[in-house]
Enzyme design. Structure first.
Site, PDB file in Angstrom:
ATOM      1  N   LYS A  85       0.846  -1.188   0.000  1.00  0.00           N
ATOM      2  CA  LYS A  85       0.000   0.000   0.000  1.00  0.00           C
ATOM      3  C   LYS A  85       0.886   1.243   0.000  1.00  0.00           C
ATOM      4  O   LYS A  85       1.900   1.298   0.716  1.00  0.00           O
ATOM      5  CB  LYS A  85      -0.905  -0.025   1.228  1.00  0.00           C
ATOM      6  CG  LYS A  85      -1.921   1.114   1.313  1.00  0.00           C
ATOM      7  CD  LYS A  85      -2.845   0.899   2.505  1.00  0.00           C
ATOM      8  CE  LYS A  85      -3.886   2.006   2.633  1.00  0.00           C
ATOM      9  NZ  LYS A  85      -4.823   1.746   3.753  1.00  0.00           N
ATOM     10  N   SER A 163      -9.487   1.617   2.909  1.00  0.00           N
ATOM     11  CA  SER A 163      -8.653   2.415   2.029  1.00  0.00           C
ATOM     12  C   SER A 163      -7.550   1.606   1.350  1.00  0.00           C
ATOM     13  O   SER A 163      -6.853   2.125   0.482  1.00  0.00           O
ATOM     14  CB  SER A 163      -8.019   3.570   2.839  1.00  0.00           C
ATOM     15  OG  SER A 163      -7.148   3.074   3.847  1.00  0.00           O
ATOM     16  N   SER A 187     -10.120  -0.568   7.072  1.00  0.00           N
ATOM     17  CA  SER A 187      -9.439  -0.445   5.783  1.00  0.00           C
ATOM     18  C   SER A 187      -8.737  -1.705   5.292  1.00  0.00           C
ATOM     19  O   SER A 187      -8.221  -1.721   4.178  1.00  0.00           O
ATOM     20  CB  SER A 187      -8.440   0.714   5.830  1.00  0.00           C
ATOM     21  OG  SER A 187      -9.117   1.940   5.942  1.00  0.00           O
TER      22      SER A 187
END
Length: 471
Positions: A85, A163, A187
């Site tokens: 990420k 996210s 997330s």
């Protein structure tokens, strides 16, 4: 695609890929090239990739092959390609936090998780898409990143979840063997459910966040997103542990697989009250079928009352106060207006006005929440509920308009995050529009091995985690 790397190998679990690499039936270079090709070809269709790291990835893969040939095998992750990420610092490579103001941001050091995975021999392929600033101050649709709305590979009209969007989408699409995501309040669990992968949120303090974007320093957690619970257990073993650079980390023992249990001893699992009702029909049906499977090796207790405490408001207060501090310069300089999400712009300004008394009261309430939650969870090996009450949201619609009449369900995600408990979401079927659904297992702090054992037992009895999207 690389000559000797089939689609079956690309979607294979870590243990199988690792055995092929160890026995030199495949090379890390060939595996890396195959994933890079898919990232290049499929990644843009999903809006899932921010920065490709081809040159460094192939360099790391060549080094892995040389070490394996020389008999210096490091373990299951040696030569295994993964994605990260884009809130994890990687020296000399942009770390954008998914946000326009930080598109050219470059650090001169690696996050601890990146360093640990390199020490384990894993190969970093790419930095993966995320919701800008990890969602921070709120957003109301999927188009909340400069890379565009990240799509679940099961249906390109629907969102991958946030996210950790790119991490979920890339694992589901077979663009990397595993990925690292982060969770402050949902997330990892959300994109794991929306993309049909296994996503583990570790106990707060289990994994160092040094070098990761700070949204909320008392809530943020980093964890693996993988094809299976077993894969999550392997990756967690590589990234867990005390880090002198990150004071919240704890030197707590961790072992996977969990030591073998007495075969006659069943797991005790509770179903959180309200998990069955007010949710999408397919989500409810898949959850009921999952309970039947679990009933073969678990003692199931239905309708476990969840504590009636203000978990959601406390999470919001903490994120607002700590997030406003983390992004103070961004907000006060006016550069917050350069991000994509209008609700996040106004939310950031409002968050910067959070009163100290409200933040301190939230911290005081958290102390009571931790005690109440631990007392509840002490009675069970895990509590379960649907990971999300719906399938993935359509990308062309604001979230609150996506599925009218569907409620949010028990505040299990907010509660688990506010007290720092671990959870894992694994796929358990499909619903509307051919989209996956998930079931989540939650437990006491430091209970990751038990949750992983339960999830792995479920996956041994089902094949949902082996399904692949058609791309």
């Amino acid at each position: 695609m690389a000559q000797d790397i089939t689609t079956e190998i690309l979607f294979a679990p870590i243990r199988e890929q690792a055995e092929r690499l160890r026995l030199r039936r495949i090379s890390s270079v060939a595996l890396t090239e195959a994933y890079l090709e898919r990232l290049q070809k499929i990644g843009p269709r999903l809006n899932a990739v921010v920065t490709m790291m081809r040159d460094s990835a192939l360099k790391e893969a060549r080094a892995a092959d040389e070490e394996i040939r020389a008999g210096r095998y490091r373990g299951f992750l040696h030569g295994i390609p993964y994605g990260a990420k884009d809130l994890l610092a990687t020296a000399g490579v942009p770390t954008t936090w998914g946000a326009e103001p930080f598109r050219k941001q470059v650090f001169d050091y690696d996050a601890t998780v990146i360093r640990k995975l390199r020490d384990a021999g894993a190969v970093l392929l790419a930095k993966l898409a995320m919701v800008e600033l990890a969602g921070s101050f709120g957003y109301n649709n999927a188009d909340a990143s400069f890379s565009g709305p990240c799509k679940t590979p099961w249906n390109l009209d629907h969102w991958a979840g946030g996210s950790s969007s790119g991490s979920g989408a890339c694992v589901a699409a077979g663009l990397c063997s595993f990925a690292i995501g982060s969770e402050t309040s949902g997330s990892i669990i959300t994109p794991a459910a929306f993309c049909g992968v296994s996503g583990l949120r570790p106990t707060f303090g289990r994994v160092s966040r040094y070098g990761a974007m700070a949204l909320s320093w008392t809530l943020d957690k980093l964890g693996p997103m993988c094809r299976s619970a077993d894969c999550c257990g392997i990756v967690l073993g590589a990234i867990a542990g005390r880090d002198p650079k990150e004071l919240s980390t704890v030197a707590k023992p961790y072992a996977w697989p969990e030591p073998r249990r007495d075969g006659k001893q069943k797991y005790r699992v509770g179903i959180i009250a309200g998990s069955h009702t007010g949710i999408q029909a397919a989500v409810a049906e898949n959850f009921r079928e999952s309970v039947k499977v679990l009933g073969k090796f678990c003692d199931i207790v239905d309708n476990v009352e969840f504590p009636d405490m203000p978990f959601g408001p406390v999470v919001s207060a903490v994120i607002n106060a700590e997030g406003a501090n983390s992004f103070r310069e961004l907000i006060e300089s006016g550069r917050i207006n350069d991000i994509r999400s209008d609700p996040m712009k106004t939310g950031a300004v409002a968050a910067s006005m959070t009163l100290a008394v409200d933040y301190l009261q939230a911290l005081r309430v958290r102390t009571r929440m931790k005690k109440v939650m631990d007392q509840l969870y002490a009675k069970f090996d895990a509590l379960i509920a649907p990971a999300r009450t719906t399938v993935a949201f359509p990308i062309a619609r604001d979230f609150h308009l996506a599925f009218p009449g569907i409620r949010l369900g028990p505040p299990i995600i907010q509660a688990g995050n506010v007290v720092g408990q671990p959870a894992i979401s694994i796929p358990n079927g499909f619903g509307a529009h051919g989209l996956p659904t998930g079931i989540q297992f939650t437990g006491r702090i430091w209970s990751e091995p038990r949750l992983l054992s339960l999830a792995a037992a479920y996956q041994n009895a089902t094949d949902w985690h082996r399904r692949r999207p058609k791309l």
